[in-house]
Scaffold this motif. Structure first.
Motif, PDB file in Angstrom:
ATOM      1  N   ARG A  19      37.099  44.577  39.687  1.00 46.31           N
ATOM      2  CA  ARG A  19      37.630  43.065  39.947  1.00 46.31           C
ATOM      3  C   ARG A  19      37.667  42.429  38.978  1.00 46.31           C
ATOM      4  NH1 ARG A  19      33.815  40.920  45.183  1.00 46.31           N
ATOM      5  NH2 ARG A  19      34.751  42.315  46.847  1.00 46.31           N
ATOM      6  N   ILE A  20      38.804  41.596  38.924  1.00 47.55           N
ATOM      7  CA  ILE A  20      39.232  40.594  37.840  1.00 47.55           C
ATOM      8  C   ILE A  20      38.551  39.443  37.971  1.00 47.55           C
ATOM      9  CG2 ILE A  20      41.254  39.676  36.720  1.00 47.55           C
ATOM     10  CD1 ILE A  20      43.098  42.100  37.282  1.00 47.55           C
ATOM     11  N   ILE A  21      38.447  38.955  39.363  1.00 43.72           N
ATOM     12  CA  ILE A  21      37.908  37.446  39.618  1.00 43.72           C
ATOM     13  C   ILE A  21      37.134  37.946  40.924  1.00 43.72           C
ATOM     14  CG2 ILE A  21      38.297  35.375  40.409  1.00 43.72           C
ATOM     15  CD1 ILE A  21      40.928  35.220  38.984  1.00 43.72           C
ATOM     16  N   PRO A  22      35.825  37.854  40.800  1.00 46.25           N
ATOM     17  CA  PRO A  22      34.841  37.672  39.675  1.00 46.25           C
ATOM     18  C   PRO A  22      35.134  39.060  38.978  1.00 46.25           C
ATOM     19  CG  PRO A  22      33.606  38.223  41.628  1.00 46.25           C
ATOM     20  CD  PRO A  22      35.083  37.985  42.128  1.00 46.25           C
ATOM     21  N   ALA A  23      34.661  38.972  37.825  1.00 42.95           N
ATOM     22  CA  ALA A  23      34.718  40.316  37.001  1.00 42.95           C
ATOM     23  C   ALA A  23      33.654  41.107  37.292  1.00 42.95           C
ATOM     24  CB  ALA A  23      34.722  39.758  35.438  1.00 42.95           C
ATOM     25  N   GLU A  24      33.950  42.435  37.738  1.00 43.47           N
ATOM     26  CA  GLU A  24      32.868  43.273  37.867  1.00 43.47           C
ATOM     27  C   GLU A  24      33.399  44.564  38.151  1.00 43.47           C
ATOM     28  OE1 GLU A  24      30.822  42.230  41.774  1.00 43.47           O
ATOM     29  OE2 GLU A  24      32.669  42.922  42.802  1.00 43.47           O
ATOM     30  N   CYS A  25      32.501  45.647  37.778  1.00 43.18           N
ATOM     31  CA  CYS A  25      32.854  47.061  38.154  1.00 43.18           C
ATOM     32  C   CYS A  25      31.805  47.666  38.778  1.00 43.18           C
ATOM     33  CB  CYS A  25      33.424  47.763  37.010  1.00 43.18           C
ATOM     34  SG  CYS A  25      34.228  49.365  37.171  1.00 43.18           S
ATOM     35  N   ILE A  26      31.910  48.228  40.235  1.00 38.27           N
ATOM     36  CA  ILE A  26      30.925  48.977  40.759  1.00 38.27           C
ATOM     37  C   ILE A  26      31.400  50.211  41.176  1.00 38.27           C
ATOM     38  CG2 ILE A  26      29.630  46.539  41.461  1.00 38.27           C
ATOM     39  CD1 ILE A  26      30.871  47.104  44.344  1.00 38.27           C
ATOM     40  N   LEU A  27      30.411  51.215  41.062  1.00 36.62           N
ATOM     41  CA  LEU A  27      30.392  52.341  41.757  1.00 36.62           C
ATOM     42  C   LEU A  27      30.160  52.253  43.222  1.00 36.62           C
ATOM     43  CD1 LEU A  27      30.518  55.629  41.750  1.00 36.62           C
ATOM     44  CD2 LEU A  27      28.069  55.459  41.681  1.00 36.62           C
ATOM     45  N   LEU A  28      31.157  52.727  44.162  1.00 36.97           N
ATOM     46  CA  LEU A  28      31.150  52.993  45.623  1.00 36.97           C
ATOM     47  C   LEU A  28      30.069  54.104  45.979  1.00 36.97           C
ATOM     48  CD1 LEU A  28      34.739  51.586  46.300  1.00 36.97           C
ATOM     49  CD2 LEU A  28      32.594  50.338  46.207  1.00 36.97           C
ATOM     50  N   LYS A  29      29.139  54.138  45.525  1.00 37.10           N
ATOM     51  CA  LYS A  29      28.142  55.211  45.705  1.00 37.10           C
ATOM     52  C   LYS A  29      28.014  55.542  47.175  1.00 37.10           C
ATOM     53  CE  LYS A  29      23.872  52.549  45.359  1.00 37.10           C
ATOM     54  NZ  LYS A  29      23.926  52.107  46.518  1.00 37.10           N
ATOM     55  N   ASP A  30      28.142  54.760  48.304  1.00 39.74           N
ATOM     56  CA  ASP A  30      27.940  55.072  49.688  1.00 39.74           C
ATOM     57  C   ASP A  30      29.098  55.352  50.141  1.00 39.74           C
ATOM     58  OD1 ASP A  30      25.095  54.911  49.354  1.00 39.74           O
ATOM     59  OD2 ASP A  30      25.174  52.774  49.502  1.00 39.74           O
TER      60      ASP A  30
ATOM     61  N   GLU B 198      44.729  33.111  43.101  1.00 40.83           N
ATOM     62  CA  GLU B 198      43.868  33.940  42.218  1.00 40.83           C
ATOM     63  C   GLU B 198      44.606  34.816  41.029  1.00 40.83           C
ATOM     64  OE1 GLU B 198      41.064  36.536  44.135  1.00 40.83           O
ATOM     65  OE2 GLU B 198      39.868  34.914  45.126  1.00 40.83           O
ATOM     66  N   LEU B 199      45.805  34.952  41.550  1.00 41.50           N
ATOM     67  CA  LEU B 199      46.844  35.970  40.681  1.00 41.50           C
ATOM     68  C   LEU B 199      47.249  35.137  39.687  1.00 41.50           C
ATOM     69  CD1 LEU B 199      48.275  38.786  40.126  1.00 41.50           C
ATOM     70  CD2 LEU B 199      49.865  37.945  41.747  1.00 41.50           C
TER      71      LEU B 199
ATOM     72  N   GLU C  34      46.992  32.964  33.964  1.00 42.74           N
ATOM     73  CA  GLU C  34      47.082  31.476  33.364  1.00 42.74           C
ATOM     74  C   GLU C  34      45.675  31.989  32.302  1.00 42.74           C
ATOM     75  OE1 GLU C  34      48.006  27.930  36.083  1.00 42.74           O
ATOM     76  OE2 GLU C  34      46.014  28.720  36.214  1.00 42.74           O
ATOM     77  N   LYS C  35      44.834  32.515  32.861  1.00 44.84           N
ATOM     78  CA  LYS C  35      43.560  32.672  31.738  1.00 44.84           C
ATOM     79  C   LYS C  35      43.610  33.971  31.124  1.00 44.84           C
ATOM     80  CE  LYS C  35      40.324  30.120  34.591  1.00 44.84           C
ATOM     81  NZ  LYS C  35      39.084  30.266  35.560  1.00 44.84           N
ATOM     82  N   ASN C  36      44.663  34.806  31.036  1.00 46.27           N
ATOM     83  CA  ASN C  36      44.785  35.893  30.446  1.00 46.27           C
ATOM     84  C   ASN C  36      43.844  36.974  30.632  1.00 46.27           C
ATOM     85  OD1 ASN C  36      47.281  35.178  28.869  1.00 46.27           O
ATOM     86  ND2 ASN C  36      45.823  34.086  27.350  1.00 46.27           N
ATOM     87  N   LEU C  37      43.609  37.125  32.060  1.00 47.39           N
ATOM     88  CA  LEU C  37      42.785  38.069  32.681  1.00 47.39           C
ATOM     89  C   LEU C  37      43.343  39.575  32.867  1.00 47.39           C
ATOM     90  CD1 LEU C  37      40.417  35.783  34.808  1.00 47.39           C
ATOM     91  CD2 LEU C  37      40.015  36.617  32.347  1.00 47.39           C
ATOM     92  N   ILE C  38      44.630  39.222  33.201  1.00 44.80           N
ATOM     93  CA  ILE C  38      45.621  40.302  33.292  1.00 44.80           C
ATOM     94  C   ILE C  38      46.712  40.154  32.240  1.00 44.80           C
ATOM     95  CG2 ILE C  38      45.096  40.355  35.941  1.00 44.80           C
ATOM     96  CD1 ILE C  38      47.525  39.220  36.597  1.00 44.80           C
TER      97      ILE C  38
END
Length: 159
Positions: free
Chosen positions: A10-21, A113-114, A119-123
């Motif tokens: 995810r960009i907002i909020p910033a996170e990267c998770i393994l979808l282990k299940d 959010e896009l 605006e915040k240079n997150l993408i």
């Protein structure tokens, strides 16, 4: 390509998770199909299935309530990256989403959010361009009564 792991970034909020299940039900060069339960318990829905359209930058999810009734279809505009060393696919949520209710009512959401991400240079400019083109493609299918082409990938598997 034989995917054994899927990550959600995810960009907002910033996170990267393994979808282990998440259970990978089927995969080929065009799609990856998964079944899953919510990561965090929700009151409105409990589980679903998703079809990642790898060439279209779209993830279509069929969302169910706890009584197994269909809540809605939820479509994410995404980009994909593959890590061959880990046999892992990471899909990055590009924020623009489309919700299609069982009665066909269609809502485009999270465009604020896009805009914030841009605006915040997150993408990047390229991500924004890809997001808007893929969103337009998805909406064109929906508005021309061709959304069933995307739905059928999950429906034919009984998901």
């Amino acid at each position: 390509m034989n995917i054994s792991k899927i990550y959600r970034k995810r960009i907002i909020p910033a996170e990267c998770i393994l979808l282990k299940d998440d259970l990978i039900v089927m995969q080929d060069e065009e799609v990856i199909i998964t079944k899953w339960n919510t990561i965090n318990p929700k009151t409105t829905f409990s589980h679903g299935s998703s079809c990642f359209f790898l060439k279209d930058g779209i993830k279509v999810s069929k969302i169910y309530r706890s009584d197994n009734s269909l809540l809605h279809w939820y479509c994410d505009i995404v980009e994909y990256s593959f890590d061959p060393a880990e046999n892992a696919m990471t899909f990055t949520d590009l924020l623009a989403d489309v919700i299609v209710d069982p009665d066909g009512l269609t809502k485009v959401v999270d465009l604020d959010e896009l805009a914030e991400a841009m605006e915040k240079n997150l993408i990047t400019k390229e991500q924004m361009t890809s997001c808007l083109r893929n969103l337009n493609h998805l909406l064109s299918l929906i508005y021309r009564d061709k959304f069933d082409r995307l739905q059928s990938r999950l429906d034919t598997l009984g998901l």
